[in-house]
Design a protein around this motif. Structure first.
Motif, short mmCIF file in Angstrom:
data_model
loop_
_atom_site.label_atom_id
_atom_site.label_comp_id
_atom_site.label_asym_id
_atom_site.label_seq_id
_atom_site.Cartn_x
_atom_site.Cartn_y
_atom_site.Cartn_z
N PRO A 1 58.03 111.97 4.51
CA PRO A 1 59.07 111.97 3.47
C PRO A 1 59.91 113.24 3.56
N THR B 1 59.10 106.51 -3.14
CA THR B 1 57.70 106.08 -3.25
C THR B 1 56.81 106.93 -2.36
N ALA B 2 55.52 106.92 -2.67
CA ALA B 2 54.55 107.79 -1.99
C ALA B 2 53.70 107.01 -0.98
N ASP B 3 54.30 106.00 -0.34
CA ASP B 3 53.52 105.13 0.55
C ASP B 3 53.99 105.19 2.00
N GLN C 1 58.25 102.81 4.38
CA GLN C 1 58.21 103.40 3.04
C GLN C 1 58.96 102.48 2.10
#
Length: 270
Positions: free
Chosen positions: A258, A184-186, A197
């Motif tokens: 990330p 995920t991109a959070d 994340q």
């Protein structure tokens, strides 16, 4: 402290990505502590003792499991004698092994690692993950008995993972989701200093359906009928996870990034 968490290792390709890359990363990034989720490392279902040993020898300080913790039967005995492998806190009460433990990182610093299974959309009802984590976090407070605290929430629903992050904010250094195999991109640091994340992604071949060869999943989606067993995809694998830096005094996260190395995803890292 410099911490690396790697998402679900998927089959042979995922194992190769970890064993070939992690030793170099430990040196180049000067990592103090590494956690690897080995949930699907053996044929896409569970983790064998031999494959656990390979991941540990490659540089993992701790291996976490998940709902497939004991799909490989020899793990029932291996986990009882290998404290560096953790099964979920809220798994069956009769299960061997532990779901949380205090480990020693480089320089003698202490790191608590805990894992819990989510309840939402899971195939079987597990015990409440929040109360299980609450007890572990109270026993080893961040910035007290533990210089860093890492929580692996192995769950389907992003809402449940995010709720876990906020529940642990200020008490964990990192809360990271596993199980769904899609990064995920959070990535963010929550208000009280917990890095978060929703999913670390998988270490595996992304030219696949969440790590499995595409043909059988597609057939089932299109026809509703199974024909063959799922088989892990075995082309070039991406190493996927999160990198976190923490403050030794408070245990709070100061940075999260990330990690995507090799394979098909765009390269990223600290």
């Amino acid at each position: 402290m410099k911490i690396l968490f790697l998402g679900d290792v998927m089959g042979r390709a995922g194992r190769a990505a970890v064993t070939e890359t992690l030793p170099r990363l430990r040196d180049e990034w000067r990592l103090d502590f590494v956690v690897v989720n080995g949930e699907n490392a053996t044929s896409g279902a569970g983790l064998s003792a031999a494959h656990a040993k390979a991941l540990l020898e490659a540089g993992a300080d701790v291996i976490t499991l998940g709902d497939h913790a004991f799909d490989q039967r020899d793990m029932l005995q291996f986990i009882a004698s290998e404290p560096r492998v953790l099964r979920p806190l809220n798994f069956a009460k009769a299960a061997p092994g532990q779901g949380a433990r205090l480990f020693e990182a480089r320089g003698g610093r202490k790191v608590l690692v805990a894992q819990a299974l989510g309840q939402v959309f899971m195939k079987r009802p597990f015990d409440d993950p929040f109360s299980a984590l609450d007890a572990a976090l109270k026993s080893y407070p961040r910035g007290g008995l533990a210089q860093a605290v890492i929580v692996d929430i192995h769950a389907e629903a992003t809402s449940e993972k995010m709720a876990t992050g906020h529940f642990c904010d200020g008490r964990a250094s990192l809360v990271v989701g596993t199980h769904t195999h899609v990064p995920t991109a959070d990535a963010m640091i929550l208000p009280r200093g917990t890095a978060y994340q929703s999913d670390a992604g998988m270490c595996g071949d992304y030219n696949s359906v969440i790590g499995m060869q595409k043909e059988e999943p597609l057939r089932r989606f299109l026809t509703g009928m199974p024909k063959e067993r799922f088989t892990p995809a075995d082309e070039a694998a991406t190493l996927s996870g999160v990198y976190v830096e923490t403050d030794d005094r408070s245990g709070a996260a100061t940075r999260i990034a990330p990690v995507r190395l090799g394979g098909r995803l765009q390269d990223a890292g600290p």
